[in-house]
Design a protein around this motif. Structure first.
Motif, short mmCIF file in Angstrom:
data_model
loop_
_atom_site.label_atom_id
_atom_site.label_comp_id
_atom_site.label_asym_id
_atom_site.label_seq_id
_atom_site.Cartn_x
_atom_site.Cartn_y
_atom_site.Cartn_z
N SER A 93 0.85 -1.18 0.00
CA SER A 93 0.00 0.00 0.00
C SER A 93 0.89 1.23 0.00
O SER A 93 2.00 1.20 0.54
CB SER A 93 -0.91 0.02 1.23
OG SER A 93 -1.82 -1.05 1.18
N VAL B 55 -3.59 3.63 -0.18
CA VAL B 55 -4.25 2.92 -1.28
C VAL B 55 -3.38 1.73 -1.68
O VAL B 55 -2.16 1.85 -1.81
CB VAL B 55 -4.45 3.86 -2.50
CG1 VAL B 55 -5.15 3.13 -3.64
CG2 VAL B 55 -5.24 5.10 -2.09
N VAL B 56 -4.01 0.60 -1.89
CA VAL B 56 -3.32 -0.62 -2.29
C VAL B 56 -2.80 -0.48 -3.72
O VAL B 56 -3.49 0.07 -4.59
CB VAL B 56 -4.27 -1.84 -2.16
CG1 VAL B 56 -3.65 -3.11 -2.71
CG2 VAL B 56 -4.68 -2.02 -0.70
N TYR B 57 -1.61 -1.00 -3.96
CA TYR B 57 -0.99 -0.97 -5.29
C TYR B 57 -1.97 -1.45 -6.36
O TYR B 57 -2.70 -2.40 -6.17
CB TYR B 57 0.27 -1.85 -5.30
CG TYR B 57 0.80 -2.13 -6.67
CD1 TYR B 57 1.39 -1.13 -7.43
CD2 TYR B 57 0.69 -3.39 -7.24
CE1 TYR B 57 1.87 -1.37 -8.71
CE2 TYR B 57 1.17 -3.65 -8.51
CZ TYR B 57 1.75 -2.64 -9.24
OH TYR B 57 2.21 -2.89 -10.51
N ASN B 58 -1.98 -0.74 -7.48
CA ASN B 58 -2.76 -1.08 -8.67
C ASN B 58 -4.27 -0.98 -8.46
O ASN B 58 -5.04 -1.54 -9.23
CB ASN B 58 -2.37 -2.47 -9.20
CG ASN B 58 -2.51 -2.54 -10.71
OD1 ASN B 58 -2.44 -1.54 -11.40
ND2 ASN B 58 -2.72 -3.74 -11.22
N THR B 59 -4.68 -0.26 -7.42
CA THR B 59 -6.10 -0.05 -7.14
C THR B 59 -6.49 1.35 -7.62
O THR B 59 -5.74 2.31 -7.43
CB THR B 59 -6.37 -0.17 -5.62
OG1 THR B 59 -6.03 -1.48 -5.20
CG2 THR B 59 -7.82 0.11 -5.29
N ALA B 60 -7.65 1.45 -8.22
CA ALA B 60 -8.15 2.75 -8.69
C ALA B 60 -8.56 3.60 -7.49
O ALA B 60 -9.08 3.08 -6.50
CB ALA B 60 -9.32 2.56 -9.63
N TYR B 61 -8.31 4.90 -7.61
CA TYR B 61 -8.79 5.84 -6.60
C TYR B 61 -9.52 6.97 -7.31
O TYR B 61 -9.23 7.29 -8.46
CB TYR B 61 -7.66 6.38 -5.72
CG TYR B 61 -6.55 7.09 -6.46
CD1 TYR B 61 -6.66 8.44 -6.79
CD2 TYR B 61 -5.40 6.42 -6.83
CE1 TYR B 61 -5.65 9.08 -7.48
CE2 TYR B 61 -4.38 7.05 -7.52
CZ TYR B 61 -4.51 8.39 -7.84
OH TYR B 61 -3.51 9.03 -8.52
N THR C 51 -4.78 5.27 -10.88
CA THR C 51 -4.51 3.94 -10.37
C THR C 51 -3.20 4.02 -9.60
O THR C 51 -2.21 4.56 -10.10
CB THR C 51 -4.40 2.92 -11.52
OG1 THR C 51 -5.64 2.92 -12.23
CG2 THR C 51 -4.12 1.52 -11.00
#
Length: 169
Positions: A52, A75-81, A101
């Motif tokens: 994260s 935010v977790v890696y490769n997660t959209a925000y 992302t």
């Protein structure tokens, strides 16, 4: 034997012959674990965890002073925000929504708020609502004071010799 995590991941554990062999203190700073001096057959299993990272969004006015509190989250890696910029009366954000992302690093972004301008129109009319003089029109920035002298018309007295105020929405 070298064990390394893919981008955005870390080594969580390494098991050698079903015994946990690695703690965070023996994994190199670059996230790589090297199993050296192998002189016999072993079974090696590695488990990885997703990383994260910190997302920080600053909200500033055009002069770089603080417009609203920073938005911070993990935010977790490769997660959209997707983060909506807060509404500030009289101003427009250059990004209404900050989206992306999460890469394999902390992200720090700045949203800039620019002052809005509004139309100031003053109608000059006689008591019977007929036009006494041409309208006065101007663009005035939110929060800016204005002061406009009413035109002099022979034989008449304006009910407001000066129209003054501060521009609002």
């Amino acid at each position: 034997v070298v064990i390394a995590a893919n981008t955005g991941y870390s080594i969580a554990t390494v098991m050698v012959d079903e015994t946990e062999h690695v703690t965070e203190t023996v994994i190199a700073a670059d996230g790589v674990y090297t199993f050296e001096n192998v002189s016999a057959n072993h079974t090696i299993n590695a488990a990885f965890s997703i990383n994260s990272y910190n997302l920080t969004i600053h909200h500033v006015y055009a002069d770089n002073t603080t417009a609203a509190p920073d938005h911070t989250e993990t935010v977790v890696y490769n997660t959209a925000y997707s983060v909506e910029s807060p509404a500030i009366t009289g101003y427009t954000a250059d990004q209404l929504t900050v989206e992306g992302t999460m890469p394999a690093q902390d992200v720090e972004l700045t949203v800039v708020y620019n002052v809005n301008s509004y139309n100031l129109t003053i109608h000059y009319v006689f008591a019977d609502d007929t036009e006494a003089s041409a309208d006065y029109t101007a663009q005035v920035a939110y929060g800016t004071p204005y002061s406009v002298e009413s035109p002099v018309i022979a034989g008449y007295t304006a009910d407001q010799t000066t129209v003054a105020g501060t521009m609002t929405t």
